[in-house]
Design a protein around this motif. Structure first.
Motif, PDB file in Angstrom:
ATOM      1  N   GLY A 178      11.452  -7.413  -2.014  1.00  0.00           N
ATOM      2  CA  GLY A 178      10.502  -6.890  -3.000  1.00  0.00           C
ATOM      3  C   GLY A 178      11.155  -5.817  -3.855  1.00  0.00           C
ATOM      4  O   GLY A 178      11.836  -4.931  -3.333  1.00  0.00           O
ATOM      5  N   VAL A 179      10.956  -5.932  -5.166  1.00  0.00           N
ATOM      6  CA  VAL A 179      11.548  -4.986  -6.125  1.00  0.00           C
ATOM      7  C   VAL A 179      10.595  -4.772  -7.294  1.00  0.00           C
ATOM      8  O   VAL A 179       9.575  -5.449  -7.421  1.00  0.00           O
ATOM      9  CB  VAL A 179      12.901  -5.510  -6.687  1.00  0.00           C
ATOM     10  N   ALA A 192       1.059  -0.797  -6.229  1.00  0.00           N
ATOM     11  CA  ALA A 192      -0.186  -0.865  -5.454  1.00  0.00           C
ATOM     12  C   ALA A 192      -0.133  -1.885  -4.323  1.00  0.00           C
ATOM     13  O   ALA A 192      -0.927  -1.812  -3.385  1.00  0.00           O
ATOM     14  CB  ALA A 192      -1.355  -1.198  -6.385  1.00  0.00           C
ATOM     15  N   ASN A 193       0.772  -2.856  -4.393  1.00  0.00           N
ATOM     16  CA  ASN A 193       0.762  -3.952  -3.417  1.00  0.00           C
ATOM     17  C   ASN A 193       1.855  -3.864  -2.354  1.00  0.00           C
ATOM     18  O   ASN A 193       2.023  -4.779  -1.556  1.00  0.00           O
ATOM     19  CB  ASN A 193       0.920  -5.299  -4.145  1.00  0.00           C
ATOM     20  N   ARG A 194       2.627  -2.777  -2.364  1.00  0.00           N
ATOM     21  CA  ARG A 194       3.820  -2.734  -1.521  1.00  0.00           C
ATOM     22  C   ARG A 194       3.520  -2.797  -0.025  1.00  0.00           C
ATOM     23  O   ARG A 194       4.078  -3.641   0.690  1.00  0.00           O
ATOM     24  CB  ARG A 194       4.644  -1.478  -1.848  1.00  0.00           C
ATOM     25  N   GLU A 195       2.644  -1.901   0.432  1.00  0.00           N
ATOM     26  CA  GLU A 195       2.374  -1.892   1.881  1.00  0.00           C
ATOM     27  C   GLU A 195       1.869  -3.263   2.336  1.00  0.00           C
ATOM     28  O   GLU A 195       2.304  -3.795   3.355  1.00  0.00           O
ATOM     29  CB  GLU A 195       1.328  -0.824   2.248  1.00  0.00           C
ATOM     30  N   GLY A 226       5.130 -10.895   3.243  1.00  0.00           N
ATOM     31  CA  GLY A 226       5.416 -11.479   1.927  1.00  0.00           C
ATOM     32  C   GLY A 226       6.794 -11.099   1.424  1.00  0.00           C
ATOM     33  O   GLY A 226       7.396 -11.813   0.609  1.00  0.00           O
ATOM     34  N   VAL A 227       7.288  -9.950   1.881  1.00  0.00           N
ATOM     35  CA  VAL A 227       8.684  -9.564   1.620  1.00  0.00           C
ATOM     36  C   VAL A 227       9.301  -9.138   2.949  1.00  0.00           C
ATOM     37  O   VAL A 227       8.605  -8.652   3.846  1.00  0.00           O
ATOM     38  CB  VAL A 227       8.808  -8.407   0.589  1.00  0.00           C
ATOM     39  N   GLY A 253      12.126  -0.215  -4.217  1.00  0.00           N
ATOM     40  CA  GLY A 253      11.610  -0.020  -5.569  1.00  0.00           C
ATOM     41  C   GLY A 253      10.929   1.320  -5.736  1.00  0.00           C
ATOM     42  O   GLY A 253       9.711   1.405  -5.680  1.00  0.00           O
ATOM     43  N   THR A 254      11.730   2.355  -5.931  1.00  0.00           N
ATOM     44  CA  THR A 254      11.222   3.719  -6.207  1.00  0.00           C
ATOM     45  C   THR A 254      10.056   4.068  -5.270  1.00  0.00           C
ATOM     46  O   THR A 254       9.043   4.603  -5.684  1.00  0.00           O
ATOM     47  CB  THR A 254      10.795   3.882  -7.687  1.00  0.00           C
TER      48      THR A 254
END
Ligand code: GLU
Length: 304
Positions: free
Chosen positions: A75-76, A125-128, A135-136, A141-142
């Motif tokens: 994820g990036v 907003a979707n990272r966690e 999914g990743v 990504g910062t």
């Protein structure tokens, strides 16, 4: 009281460094380039910065899942020049974070040359949720290491430290810090720490978007007066459009970037932390290539 460690700082008025100017001169796509884009671990010339590991053994559920799948999903971000950027025409991914991700992937035996990396653009907003859902496999990504996020996922790192800053139109002299935002409209991104902080600790109207590039469009169109997020991100937009955008004021937080991984995957966490600790030369080469040209100053932080 909390004090800001100026581990990373954008040099005021640095504008475009020589390398960035050269890169922009050499750029014919017209897109916001990342100076000296890398491919396959090659940076700043033909010398490869890392090799793709072979025969890796790691007692990590994430690594085992990726090995089974024959590819690793990373994820990036895709709209943050210098950090995580995807060229709309070529599809090429560039930036400090993207290369940090390539370096980690190579240490686990995955590379673009072998077609064993799948990139997934994931907004703040979707990272966690992406990490929790699998999914990743990991996210670069910062991504600030915070206690709230740490309750849901784990972090390796930090690998970079910056701080919250402000971006305004180049001709605007009315905003010199977050206290000047009371009668202004400020844009930031859903699910980000700077959005939370500007809401919680300062006055003024705040509008939120999914990506920082949407905020930049709004700023240039005069629909908002300022953008707030990490200064390293904002510096990338200034390097891309120095005639119309500028940084203003001092940073007012500490943002420690980590690699987001699944909760409890301590083998992967240790593996990445060891890579960072042993890989100072790689870190420096990537920093010089991707962030220094935009005027960002930083040193590699020690991992936790
Ligand atoms: N580093 C901050 C965060 O993780 C802002 C940058 C971003 O939204 O990715 O929320």
């Amino acid at each position: 009281m909390f004090s800001i460690k100026r581990t990373s700082r954008v040099v005021a008025g640095a504008g475009l460094g020589l390398a960035a100017l050269l890169a922009l001169t050499a750029c014919n796509s017209g897109s916001p380039t990342d100076p000296g884009a890398t491919e396959g671990g090659e940076a700043g010339g033909s010398e490869a910065l890392w090799e793709v590991a072979e025969g890796v053994e790691l007692d990590s559920p994430t690594f085992e899942r990726a090995t089974e799948a024959g590819k690793i999903v990373i994820g990036v971000k895709a709209d943050q020049p210098g950090l995580g950027y995807e060229d709309a025409v070529s599809g090429e991914r560039t930036g400090f974070d993207v290369d940090i991700a390539r370096w980690i992937a190579a240490s686990l035996g995955f590379s673009e040359d072998d077609d064993t990396i799948e990139w997934k653009t994931v907004p703040s907003a979707n990272r966690e949720q992406e990490i929790i859902n699998g999914g990743v496999d990991f996210y670069v990504g910062t991504y600030s290491m915070t206690d709230a996020r740490d309750e849901q996922i784990d972090f390796a790192g930090p690998y970079f430290i910056t701080g919250q800053g402000l971006l305004v139109r180049a001709d605007d002299d009315t905003i010199n810090g977050p206290d000047d935002l009371a009668d202004k409209v400020t844009c930031s991104v859903t699910g980000s720490t700077p959005l939370q902080r500007i809401r919680d600790e300062y006055n003024g109207e705040v509008t939120e978007r999914q990506t920082y590039s949407e905020c930049v469009e709004q700023l240039l169109a005069g629909q908002v007066d300022a953008i707030t997020t990490d200064e390293a991100i904002l510096a990338g937009y200034v390097a891309q459009d120095p005639d119309n955008l500028k940084l203003t004021g001092e940073i007012f937080s500490e943002e420690r970037y980590g690699v987001g991984i699944a909760d409890g995957d301590s083998a992967l966490q240790e593996h990445i932390n060891t890579l960072f600790t042993d890989g100072g030369d790689v870190w420096t080469a990537l920093f010089e290539q991707h962030l220094a040209p935009a005027g960002v100053e930083a040193e590699q932080p020690a991992v936790d």
